[in-house]
Structure formats: structure tokens, C-alpha cells
Design a protein around this motif. Structure first.
Motif, PDB file in Angstrom:
ATOM      1  N   THR A   1      89.986  10.133  29.580  1.00  0.00           N
ATOM      2  CA  THR A   1      89.376  10.770  28.412  1.00  0.00           C
ATOM      3  C   THR A   1      90.109  12.043  28.022  1.00  0.00           C
ATOM      4  O   THR A   1      90.338  12.306  26.832  1.00  0.00           O
ATOM      5  CB  THR A   1      87.898  11.085  28.701  1.00  0.00           C
TER       6      THR A   1
ATOM      7  N   ASP B   1      89.354   8.055  14.891  1.00  0.00           N
ATOM      8  CA  ASP B   1      88.682   6.896  15.494  1.00  0.00           C
ATOM      9  C   ASP B   1      89.687   5.808  15.857  1.00  0.00           C
ATOM     10  O   ASP B   1      89.591   5.177  16.924  1.00  0.00           O
ATOM     11  CB  ASP B   1      87.637   6.335  14.527  1.00  0.00           C
TER      12      ASP B   1
ATOM     13  N   THR C   1      94.081   4.570  22.396  1.00  0.00           N
ATOM     14  CA  THR C   1      94.183   5.304  23.662  1.00  0.00           C
ATOM     15  C   THR C   1      92.973   5.085  24.564  1.00  0.00           C
ATOM     16  O   THR C   1      92.730   5.880  25.472  1.00  0.00           O
ATOM     17  CB  THR C   1      94.340   6.815  23.375  1.00  0.00           C
ATOM     18  N   SER C   2      92.215   4.012  24.331  1.00  0.00           N
ATOM     19  CA  SER C   2      90.971   3.807  25.083  1.00  0.00           C
ATOM     20  C   SER C   2      91.216   3.466  26.552  1.00  0.00           C
ATOM     21  O   SER C   2      90.288   3.557  27.363  1.00  0.00           O
ATOM     22  CB  SER C   2      90.155   2.684  24.423  1.00  0.00           C
ATOM     23  N   ASP C   3      92.430   3.077  26.917  1.00  0.00           N
ATOM     24  CA  ASP C   3      92.693   2.682  28.299  1.00  0.00           C
ATOM     25  C   ASP C   3      93.266   3.814  29.148  1.00  0.00           C
ATOM     26  O   ASP C   3      93.675   3.582  30.289  1.00  0.00           O
ATOM     27  CB  ASP C   3      93.666   1.496  28.323  1.00  0.00           C
TER      28      ASP C   3
ATOM     29  N   ARG D   1      91.740   6.781  18.869  1.00  0.00           N
ATOM     30  CA  ARG D   1      90.956   6.647  20.107  1.00  0.00           C
ATOM     31  C   ARG D   1      90.894   5.187  20.573  1.00  0.00           C
ATOM     32  O   ARG D   1      90.829   4.916  21.770  1.00  0.00           O
ATOM     33  CB  ARG D   1      89.550   7.204  19.911  1.00  0.00           C
ATOM     34  N   ILE D   2      90.883   4.244  19.635  1.00  0.00           N
ATOM     35  CA  ILE D   2      90.909   2.833  20.035  1.00  0.00           C
ATOM     36  C   ILE D   2      92.218   2.519  20.750  1.00  0.00           C
ATOM     37  O   ILE D   2      92.239   1.843  21.779  1.00  0.00           O
ATOM     38  CB  ILE D   2      90.737   1.932  18.793  1.00  0.00           C
TER      39      ILE D   2
ATOM     40  N   GLN E   1      98.246   0.285  27.527  1.00  0.00           N
ATOM     41  CA  GLN E   1      97.113  -0.509  27.057  1.00  0.00           C
ATOM     42  C   GLN E   1      96.923  -1.722  27.964  1.00  0.00           C
ATOM     43  O   GLN E   1      97.881  -2.191  28.586  1.00  0.00           O
ATOM     44  CB  GLN E   1      97.345  -1.008  25.624  1.00  0.00           C
TER      45      GLN E   1
ATOM     46  N   ALA F   1      93.300  11.114  26.353  1.00  0.00           N
ATOM     47  CA  ALA F   1      93.024  10.553  25.031  1.00  0.00           C
ATOM     48  C   ALA F   1      92.682  11.659  24.032  1.00  0.00           C
ATOM     49  O   ALA F   1      93.141  11.652  22.883  1.00  0.00           O
ATOM     50  CB  ALA F   1      91.888   9.541  25.113  1.00  0.00           C
TER      51      ALA F   1
END
Length: 650
Positions: free
Chosen positions: A415, A404, A410-412, A407-408, A441, A418
Motif C-alpha cells: 500500500t 483510481d 499498482t494493486s499487487d 491504483r488498479i 502484477q 502504491a
């Protein structure tokens, strides 16, 4: 049935058994010694069947066939035995060495097969006065006496001595099979010596009969003692010189090996401890040893001298019967580690303060088991910088599972990318490997790059987030300098070829486009007449007109001099033609530089994709040729302009 026939039947049966065992060993699962022993049995079968043919032969030609088989065995057996015994001592025989060792035996076999023509192996006649063929002639030939015989004994002697001299390379519990193998080889060798000394009958080769007697013994060594199922250990070089104590036990917890470290720890010699129960060496004062054997979990124990030992057990994972069920007990002195960990624990508050003030984000993960019994990584610590990088309070990051949090970060990115980053992180964490990932980011309207560094730290995983934005900016600046033309600002040859190739490679099968090759006709004259400063300004203006008349998605480059190229993707032939004509008109406009008004129209070659070529190299070639045709048409003509300056590839 006379004696010769009976002995021949026995020898044929023996040869078949040796051939069957040899073939089985050669084709079976590869174990140490299986291949050379299998070949050795096949060679012995030739020897034995040759003796059977000698006994039954009624003509010299048939006797010669048996004699040749006899010499195949006597010549090749020492070489195969040498290779076999070397493998048992942990040494391989190089193909070159094997080839050199085989020269004399192969010559002996050849001379035996052709002896009637030269008598190098034995002198004729080969039969006595009663007409019986002699398996041992009255006189041996020169080659046999002075080359074949000494060489064979030297090789087989070296093979046996190699086996005995390197017996220390085999664990003590396995040496019995090695000595039995050596003894089984001495018997036929002794019979061969007796035969060669002239003792016994000369009409019967009794060495193959000895092989018949030894057949049950060899079968017992292979099947019962399983001499091809144990792997020789580099016992003295590795096991004995390990600093940590090591104790090897069998499936009944009896000692089958100690290294010097264990001897010193237990104050007992290996020879005195062999086959002794483990309880004899470790009594009630060392319950941790038996706990680790029962549970398999590592234990920590303290010696009478106050030293800390880490005890762990490893099963001997093998299919070999001789070692199946055995275990290896390893003792590691961790006193220094214990003291160091104590100091670290005492300084933990200081370390946490230092980490919390670090500009790099740090998160520490620890393996736990979820409600379904699956291992998961959960954060147990996060510093303030980690909270800034993830836009969450540092305290809120503690207790979160690792995927989790990754993933935060790599959120930019896309998908798919990520998901790949999370997969790589989890794979590295499970295998205990280090990992570095760079991700972009965007936080609070600012773009930045983070490097994620994951490294094992004991049983935990330490993940560090480093801001590499500045280095990325410098990297891109350096890349731009390397791929841009400093005078005009468009791409240089290298940059154009890179971007154009990538653009063409990314196009689908039905994509269209065009490539323009542009040459400023009168640039050299202007540059020579008015100087390089005026020429440079003219090139910059020409590059500006190219950008103005072409689209923002088009790729423009300057290969050098007064030439420009432009890749115009996703246009059909008509659109490309309109763009090219507009470009010729734009470039033939006067160039006002200071107080000078200059005219420098351009010749343009146009190549279409994929009609004229499907690769960048092909498009450049076709457009270049078309440009030169346009340039040739303009040479010496002052009134030509507009579309006349354009030439299309054919």
C-alpha cells in the motif's frame, strides 16, 4: 565663524549623508547597481571628509590624515564607478580583474600616506608663505603625474564610455535614468579636470564642494528616478532577435517596447510607436488583442494575409516601480500548427485504429474541474490493450479519474509503495513532467512487470503501459549469473557480500546470528591427485551438504577455491554451535565419486553476531581466524573429527 569652518561643517554634513546613503544601499534588498553605488557613496564620503580635515588642520600630521582620505576617494572612485557601470550594462567584473584594477589605486593611497618620506605624490613644502596648507601643491610628484593621474582618468573614462556604448542593452523606456546617471558623473569629473589643471584656489579642494552640490541630485536619482530598481535587459541579443512579435506596454497600455518582429507585423518603427496608446497600433480589426489584455486568456486571431496568430499576455511580475503593472504581449505564428492539427483531425479515425491494435496499453487523460472546483484528471480514451492490463473492458475505463486507474495497476504491491506511485504520477501530471514507473502484477496466475510511462500531450496526459516481463526475466538472469558461483550454484563472493550485508542491515538492534567460515582440508591433495573434474564434483557435493545441513533462510557463498561461507541469522550461540557441529559431521562423510571413495573433512571457524563483530567484514575476519586455528589443530592429525574440526572466535 570663518569661511574654512563653515565649509568644513558643510563637508562633514555632506560626508555623513553620502555615508548614510551608501550604507543603506549596501545593506538593503539587492537590486542591480545597489551594491557598487553604495560602495561608491562610501568612498566619496572618505573623499569629502578628508577635504574637511584639510581645511581645519593646524598641524602637518592632521593635514596628512585629511590628505590620505582625499586620496582614498580620488584613487578608488574610478574603480568603483567602473564596476558599477559594468553592472548596469549587464556585465559582472571578475574578482581577479577587480584585484588587478585596484593595484595602482592602493599604491597611490599608500604613497599619499607616506609622502613626507619620498615625495612621490607631491613635492614639499605643503604650505604657502602665509602658513596655509596647500590642497593642491605647487608641484606634483612623479608617481602622481605619470601613473596615478593618467590611470584614474583612463578608468573613469572607460566606465562612462561603457555606460554610453551599451545603452542599447537597456529598454528604451529606462534609458532616461541611465543618461541622467551619466550626466551626474560628468559634473564632478569636469570639476576634477579643472582642479588638476591648476584652475582655482590651491588652499581649498573644491571637488568635494561639488559633491556637496550634487548630493540632492544623487539622492533624487536614487529615490525619485529609482535608478537601482530596473534590471538591464540583453535587449539587442534576446528581445530584438526573437522571431515572434513582442509588444511591451506599461500600466496605461502605452507601448514601451517593440521587437523587430512586431515592427514588421505592424509596419511601424519602434521609435514611432513608443509611448503611443495600444489602440493606435491595433484598431477594431484586432479585438482579440484587447480581449487577451482584459481576460488574460490566450486568443487566436487571423491576419489580413490569412495567417493564424496565437496571442497571449504575461504580466511583468516585479516589485520595481518603473515596470510595475506592465504587460508583455506575445504573438506566435501558428499557421503551420493549425494546418497540421487539421490533418491530424482528418486522420483521427486511422490513428485510433492503429492505437487500438497496439500491444501497449494507452490511456489519455484530460484536466477537468470537479464539483468543488478542484482540477482532476479524467480519462477520455483507452485502447483495448489498456483494458487487458487493467482486467476491465476498455470502454469502462473512459470517464474514470487517473488516481483510481493507477491504483488498479499498482494493486499487487504494498500500500505504501502504491500510494507513492500515485503521488509521483499526480505530481508529474501537475508540473507537466514525464514519468516512468515499473510495477509488478499478478494476473490470472501469471506474474508480469509493467512500465508506466506518463507524458504530457498538449493539454492532456498520455499514459502508456508496456509489458516488460521478458526484459525483467533476462535482467534477473543476468544478475543471477553475475552473483552466483557457476560450479556449485551457491553465491559467489560478490553475491554473498551483497545479500549478507542487506540481511545484517535489515536486522533490528537485538538481532543475533552467526557466520561460518568453512575450508575443505584435503581438497588440494585430492584435486592434484585425481584431477580437476573429480575436484569439481567434490565441491558440488560439498555445496549440496551445506544446503542440506543449513536452513533455507541461511545465506551460503563460495568466495573461491575450497572455501565456503554461510551467514546464519536469528540464532543464539547454542543453536549456532549445534548447526556448526552438525555441519562438520556432514562434511566429513565420505565422498563417493565414480569408483572412488574420498575423505575430505572441513575445518570450520564460527563467529557470533554481535558478540564477536557487528559488521560483515568483522564477522568474516573473526571467523576466518578461527578457521585457521581449527585447520592448524588438524594439520598432521588423522584421527580428528566431529566437533574437533570446529573453532569459535574469541
Amino acid at each position: 565663524m570663518n569661511l574654512n569652518v563653515a565649509l568644513s561643517v558643510l563637508l562633514v554634513f555632506t560626508a555623513a549623508c553620502y555615508l548614510m546613503m551608501g550604507s543603506r544601499l549596501i545593506t538593503s534588498k539587492r537590486e542591480v547597481g545597489s551594491m557598487p553605488i553604495g560602495v561608491l557613496f562610501v568612498v566619496i564620503s572618505f573623499w569629502v571628509v578628508g577635504a574637511a580635515i584639510e581645511l581645519l588642520a593646524e598641524s602637518y600630521s592632521v593635514f596628512s590624515v585629511g590628505r590620505t582620505g582625499h586620496f582614498i576617494g580620488t584613487a578608488l572612485t574610478p574603480i568603483v564607478a567602473y564596476v558599477c557601470f559594468r553592472e548596469y550594462t549587464g556585465s559582472d567584473t571578475a574578482p581577479r580583474t577587480l584585484a588587478l584594477l585596484s593595484i595602482i589605486p592602493l599604491v597611490s593611497v599608500l604613497l599619499a600616506a607616506t609622502n613626507v618620506y619620498h615625495e612621490f605624490m607631491w613635492y614639499l613644502p605643503i604650505a604657502n608663505e602665509a602658513g596655509q596648507f596647500l590642497t593642491r601643491p605647487e608641484r606634483w610628484g612623479t608617481w602622481f603625474l605619470f601613473v596615478h593621474l593618467p590611470y584614474s582618468y583612463a578608468v573613469i573614462g572607460a566606465a562612462i564610455m561603457t555606460l554610453l556604448n551599451h545603452s542599447s542593452a537597456v529598454a528604451p523606456a529606462h534609458r532616461r535614468g541611465l543618461y541622467l546617471l551619466t550626466a551626474a558623473c560628468v559634473v564632478p569629473m569636469t570639476a576634477t579636470v579643472v582642479y588638476d589643471l591648476g584652475i582655482g584656489p590651491n588652499t581649498i579642494s573644491f571637488v568635494p564642494l561639488v559633491f556637496s552640490v550634487m548630493l540632492p541630485i544623487y539622492a533624487w536619482l536614487i529615490i525619485g528616478e529609482k535608478i537601482v530598481e530596473f534590471a538591464p535587459l540583453a535587449y539587442e541579443a534576446v528581445f530584438q532577435h526573437m522571431q515572434d512579435p513582442v509588444v511591451v506596454v506599461d500600466d496605461q497600455c502605452r507601448v514601451i517596447g517593440l521587437n523587430h518582429g512586431a515592427e514588421n507585423m505592424l509596419s511601424i518603427a519602434e521609435s514611432a510607436a513608443l509611448r503611443e496608446p495600444l489602440e493606435t497600433l491595433f484598431g477594431e480589426d484586432s479585438p482579440e488583442v484587447f480581449e487577451v489584455l482584459n481576460s488574460g486568456a490566450p486568443q487566436k486571431m487571423m491576419t489580413s494575409t490569412g495567417r493564424f496568430l496565437h496571442v497571449q499576455v504575461s504580466p511583468i511580475d516585479t516589485s520595481r516601480t518603473s515596470a510595475r503593472g506592465g504587460k508583455v504581449l506575445m504573438f506566435r505564428d501558428v499557421s503551420d500548427v493549425e494546418n497540421a492539427q487539421k490533418e491530424v483531425r482528418q486522420s483521427e479515425k486511422l490513428l485510433r485504429t492503429i492505437i487500438n491494435h497496439s500491444v501497449n496499453g494507452v490511456i489519455r487523460f484530460r484536466w477537468e474541474t470537479d464539483s468543488n472546483g478542484r482540477p482532476i484528471l479524467r480519462s477520455i480514451f483507452a485502447n483495448a490493450a489498456a483494458g487487458r492490463f487493467l482486467d476491465e473492458p476498455a470502454d469502462d475505463l473512459v470517464g474514470r479519474v487517473a488516481p483510481d486507474l493507477i491504483r488498479i495497476v499498482t494493486s499487487d504491491i504494498e500500500t505504501r509503495e502504491a500510494d507513492e506511485a500515485v503521488r509521483r504520477f499526480e505530481t508529474a501530471a501537475r508540473s507537466g513532467d514525464s514519468l516512468q514507473i515499473e510495477v509488478p502484477q499478478r494476473r490470472r496466475g501469471e506474474d508480469r512487470w509493467l512500465r508506466i510511462i506518463s507524458e504530457p500531450m498538449g493539454d492532456d496526459i498520455a499514459t502508456t503501459f508496456v509489458d516488460i516481463t521478458d526484459s525483467k526475466v533476462k535482467e534477473r538472469q543476468m544478475e543471477s549469473i553475475a552473483t552466483s558461483d557457476p560450479l556449485t550454484g551457491v553465491l559467489n563472493r560478490r553475491g554473498f557480500e551483497r545479500d549478507a550485508t542487506e540481511r545484517l542491515s535489515a536486522s533490528d538492534d537485538y538481532a543475533t546470528g552467526a557466520l561460518l567460515f568453512i575450508d575443505l582440508n584435503d581438497f588440494k591433495t585430492i584435486n592434484d591427485r585425481f584431477g580437476h573434474e573429480i575436484g569439481d564434483q567434490l565441491l558440488r557435493i560439498a555445496a549440496q551438504r551445506l544446503r542440506k545441513n543449513l536452513r533455507s533462510c541461511d545465506i551460503i557463498g563460495r568466495p573461491g577455491g575450497d572455501e565456503f561461507v554461510a551467514l546464519v541469522p536469528d540464532v543464539d550461540a547454542n543453536t549456532a554451535d549445534v548447526l556448526a557441529v552438525r555441519l562438520t559431521k556432514g562434511l566429513e562423510e565420505p565422498y563417493v565419486i565414480g569408483d572412488k571413495t574420498l575423505h575430505c573433512p572441513a575445518s570450520i571457524g564460527l563467529a557470533l553476531y554481535p558478540e564477536n563483530a557487528s559488521t560483515l567484514t568483522g564477522l568474516l575476519r573473526e571467523a576466518d581466524e578461527a578457521m585457521y586455528r581449527a585447520k592448524a589443530r588438524c594439520r598432521g592429525v588423522t584421527s580428528i573429527h566431529g566437533g574437533d574440526l570446529l573453532e569459535k572466535a574469541v
